[in-house]
Scaffold this motif. Structure first.
Motif, PDB file in Angstrom:
ATOM      1  N   ALA A   1      23.398  56.343   0.827  1.00  0.00           N
ATOM      2  CA  ALA A   1      23.189  56.935  -0.502  1.00  0.00           C
ATOM      3  C   ALA A   1      24.099  56.291  -1.545  1.00  0.00           C
ATOM      4  O   ALA A   1      23.651  55.985  -2.656  1.00  0.00           O
ATOM      5  CB  ALA A   1      23.417  58.443  -0.459  1.00  0.00           C
ATOM      6  N   THR A   2      25.360  56.079  -1.209  1.00  0.00           N
ATOM      7  CA  THR A   2      26.267  55.453  -2.178  1.00  0.00           C
ATOM      8  C   THR A   2      25.936  53.981  -2.371  1.00  0.00           C
ATOM      9  O   THR A   2      26.020  53.464  -3.482  1.00  0.00           O
ATOM     10  CB  THR A   2      27.732  55.623  -1.759  1.00  0.00           C
ATOM     11  OG1 THR A   2      27.915  55.120  -0.444  1.00  0.00           O
ATOM     12  CG2 THR A   2      28.160  57.066  -1.831  1.00  0.00           C
TER      13      THR A   2
ATOM     14  N   THR B   1      14.751  67.832  -1.074  1.00  0.00           N
ATOM     15  CA  THR B   1      14.572  68.636   0.129  1.00  0.00           C
ATOM     16  C   THR B   1      14.608  67.794   1.404  1.00  0.00           C
ATOM     17  O   THR B   1      14.511  68.345   2.500  1.00  0.00           O
ATOM     18  CB  THR B   1      13.228  69.389   0.075  1.00  0.00           C
ATOM     19  OG1 THR B   1      12.172  68.445  -0.088  1.00  0.00           O
ATOM     20  CG2 THR B   1      13.223  70.383  -1.075  1.00  0.00           C
ATOM     21  N   SER B   2      14.732  66.493   1.243  1.00  0.00           N
ATOM     22  CA  SER B   2      14.834  65.617   2.405  1.00  0.00           C
ATOM     23  C   SER B   2      15.694  64.407   2.041  1.00  0.00           C
ATOM     24  O   SER B   2      16.002  64.176   0.869  1.00  0.00           O
ATOM     25  CB  SER B   2      13.447  65.170   2.879  1.00  0.00           C
ATOM     26  OG  SER B   2      12.830  64.384   1.882  1.00  0.00           O
ATOM     27  N   MET B   3      16.045  63.666   3.061  1.00  0.00           N
ATOM     28  CA  MET B   3      16.937  62.530   2.850  1.00  0.00           C
ATOM     29  C   MET B   3      16.269  61.442   2.017  1.00  0.00           C
ATOM     30  O   MET B   3      16.915  60.834   1.160  1.00  0.00           O
ATOM     31  CB  MET B   3      17.373  61.973   4.219  1.00  0.00           C
ATOM     32  CG  MET B   3      18.547  61.087   4.161  1.00  0.00           C
ATOM     33  SD  MET B   3      19.967  62.045   3.623  1.00  0.00           S
ATOM     34  CE  MET B   3      20.885  60.768   2.871  1.00  0.00           C
ATOM     35  N   TRP B   4      14.984  61.200   2.220  1.00  0.00           N
ATOM     36  CA  TRP B   4      14.317  60.142   1.457  1.00  0.00           C
ATOM     37  C   TRP B   4      14.244  60.499  -0.023  1.00  0.00           C
ATOM     38  O   TRP B   4      14.320  59.616  -0.880  1.00  0.00           O
ATOM     39  CB  TRP B   4      12.940  59.822   2.034  1.00  0.00           C
ATOM     40  CG  TRP B   4      11.898  60.886   1.805  1.00  0.00           C
ATOM     41  CD1 TRP B   4      11.571  61.907   2.643  1.00  0.00           C
ATOM     42  CD2 TRP B   4      11.069  61.022   0.652  1.00  0.00           C
ATOM     43  NE1 TRP B   4      10.598  62.685   2.083  1.00  0.00           N
ATOM     44  CE2 TRP B   4      10.256  62.157   0.858  1.00  0.00           C
ATOM     45  CE3 TRP B   4      10.922  60.309  -0.533  1.00  0.00           C
ATOM     46  CZ2 TRP B   4       9.323  62.583  -0.066  1.00  0.00           C
ATOM     47  CZ3 TRP B   4       9.986  60.734  -1.459  1.00  0.00           C
ATOM     48  CH2 TRP B   4       9.194  61.867  -1.223  1.00  0.00           C
ATOM     49  N   MET B   5      14.118  61.796  -0.346  1.00  0.00           N
ATOM     50  CA  MET B   5      14.113  62.206  -1.759  1.00  0.00           C
ATOM     51  C   MET B   5      15.483  61.985  -2.390  1.00  0.00           C
ATOM     52  O   MET B   5      15.581  61.557  -3.544  1.00  0.00           O
ATOM     53  CB  MET B   5      13.712  63.678  -1.891  1.00  0.00           C
ATOM     54  CG  MET B   5      12.251  63.945  -1.632  1.00  0.00           C
ATOM     55  SD  MET B   5      11.832  65.696  -1.716  1.00  0.00           S
ATOM     56  CE  MET B   5      12.051  66.011  -3.446  1.00  0.00           C
ATOM     57  N   LEU B   6      16.525  62.255  -1.620  1.00  0.00           N
ATOM     58  CA  LEU B   6      17.880  62.027  -2.127  1.00  0.00           C
ATOM     59  C   LEU B   6      18.135  60.545  -2.357  1.00  0.00           C
ATOM     60  O   LEU B   6      18.688  60.156  -3.385  1.00  0.00           O
ATOM     61  CB  LEU B   6      18.903  62.604  -1.149  1.00  0.00           C
ATOM     62  CG  LEU B   6      20.364  62.452  -1.539  1.00  0.00           C
ATOM     63  CD1 LEU B   6      20.668  63.233  -2.815  1.00  0.00           C
ATOM     64  CD2 LEU B   6      21.263  62.902  -0.414  1.00  0.00           C
ATOM     65  N   ILE B   7      17.700  59.703  -1.424  1.00  0.00           N
ATOM     66  CA  ILE B   7      17.882  58.255  -1.571  1.00  0.00           C
ATOM     67  C   ILE B   7      17.083  57.748  -2.776  1.00  0.00           C
ATOM     68  O   ILE B   7      17.576  56.925  -3.555  1.00  0.00           O
ATOM     69  CB  ILE B   7      17.472  57.521  -0.277  1.00  0.00           C
ATOM     70  CG1 ILE B   7      18.360  57.954   0.893  1.00  0.00           C
ATOM     71  CG2 ILE B   7      17.508  56.014  -0.459  1.00  0.00           C
ATOM     72  CD1 ILE B   7      19.818  57.622   0.733  1.00  0.00           C
TER      73      ILE B   7
ATOM     74  N   ARG C   1      18.935  58.727  -5.920  1.00  0.00           N
ATOM     75  CA  ARG C   1      20.111  57.879  -6.115  1.00  0.00           C
ATOM     76  C   ARG C   1      19.708  56.487  -6.562  1.00  0.00           C
ATOM     77  O   ARG C   1      20.397  55.856  -7.360  1.00  0.00           O
ATOM     78  CB  ARG C   1      20.941  57.797  -4.834  1.00  0.00           C
ATOM     79  CG  ARG C   1      21.493  59.107  -4.344  1.00  0.00           C
ATOM     80  CD  ARG C   1      22.373  59.798  -5.343  1.00  0.00           C
ATOM     81  NE  ARG C   1      23.600  59.045  -5.514  1.00  0.00           N
ATOM     82  CZ  ARG C   1      24.403  59.144  -6.563  1.00  0.00           C
ATOM     83  NH1 ARG C   1      24.122  59.966  -7.539  1.00  0.00           N
ATOM     84  NH2 ARG C   1      25.484  58.423  -6.647  1.00  0.00           N
ATOM     85  N   LEU C   2      18.576  55.982  -6.079  1.00  0.00           N
ATOM     86  CA  LEU C   2      18.090  54.658  -6.481  1.00  0.00           C
ATOM     87  C   LEU C   2      17.709  54.653  -7.960  1.00  0.00           C
ATOM     88  O   LEU C   2      18.123  53.769  -8.715  1.00  0.00           O
ATOM     89  CB  LEU C   2      16.894  54.265  -5.621  1.00  0.00           C
ATOM     90  CG  LEU C   2      16.325  52.869  -5.830  1.00  0.00           C
ATOM     91  CD1 LEU C   2      17.326  51.831  -5.368  1.00  0.00           C
ATOM     92  CD2 LEU C   2      15.022  52.714  -5.074  1.00  0.00           C
ATOM     93  N   VAL C   3      16.967  55.651  -8.384  1.00  0.00           N
ATOM     94  CA  VAL C   3      16.589  55.749  -9.797  1.00  0.00           C
ATOM     95  C   VAL C   3      17.817  56.028 -10.654  1.00  0.00           C
ATOM     96  O   VAL C   3      17.986  55.457 -11.728  1.00  0.00           O
ATOM     97  CB  VAL C   3      15.510  56.844  -9.994  1.00  0.00           C
ATOM     98  CG1 VAL C   3      15.253  57.105 -11.458  1.00  0.00           C
ATOM     99  CG2 VAL C   3      14.235  56.438  -9.288  1.00  0.00           C
TER     100      VAL C   3
END
Length: 161
Positions: free
Chosen positions: A63-64, A109-115, A118-120
């Motif tokens: 994520a970072t 609600t999931s890891m891919w949404m968080l990633i 963070r990308l955007v």
């Protein structure tokens, strides 16, 4: 015709520079505060999507890294946009992107949404790029942004009890 007309001149350019500097400093400050807000929250958020500490550490790094790599590749793009459309519109779009990033991060609600958030967010969190690009146009040579902070900190220290 006299040379003392009240048209735009050297002094109005200096006033414009002085008026724009607080806007630039606030933009950079808000951008840095936003990073300081997300850093303590992100490990717990990533931990809520993972099962073990090893997975949490891995996905926190992802994520970072995603944010940083998007910032790295987005900087030249937004720098070029700010050169062609002006610094203030790009700063305002960056602030809107920052707000959307925080909402998307909070609603993930999931890891891919968080990633993805963070990308955007990394590509939009570039107020400092526009601010640093604007600095040479606003300040005379041999004058740094830090020169504005020092006297104000000294004044505040003198006024405090």
């Amino acid at each position: 015709m006299s040379k003392t007309s009240s048209g735009p001149g050297l002094f109005s350019a200096r006033r414009d520079r002085a008026a724009a500097m607080p806007f630039i400093l606030m933009a950079a400050l808000i951008d840095m505060i936003s990073i300081g807000i997300i850093i303590p929250v992100l490990p717990a958020l990533v931990g809520s999507f993972t099962g073990s500490q090893v997975d949490q550490a891995l996905w926190y790094g992802v994520a970072t890294f995603t944010f940083s790599i998007a910032n790295f590749f987005g900087s030249p793009v937004l720098g070029a946009l700010s050169d062609s459309f002006g610094r203030r519109p790009v700063l305002l779009i960056g602030f809107c992107g920052l707000a959307v990033n925080f909402f998307a991060t909070a609603l993930a609600t999931s890891m891919w949404m968080l990633i993805a958030a963070r990308l955007v967010g990394g590509s939009e969190s570039l107020a400092k790029v526009a601010a640093l690009g604007m600095r040479p146009q606003l300040q005379p040579r041999n004058d740094l942004v830090g020169g504005h902070f020092g006297p104000n900190i000294k004044r505040a220290a003198e006024r405090s009890p």
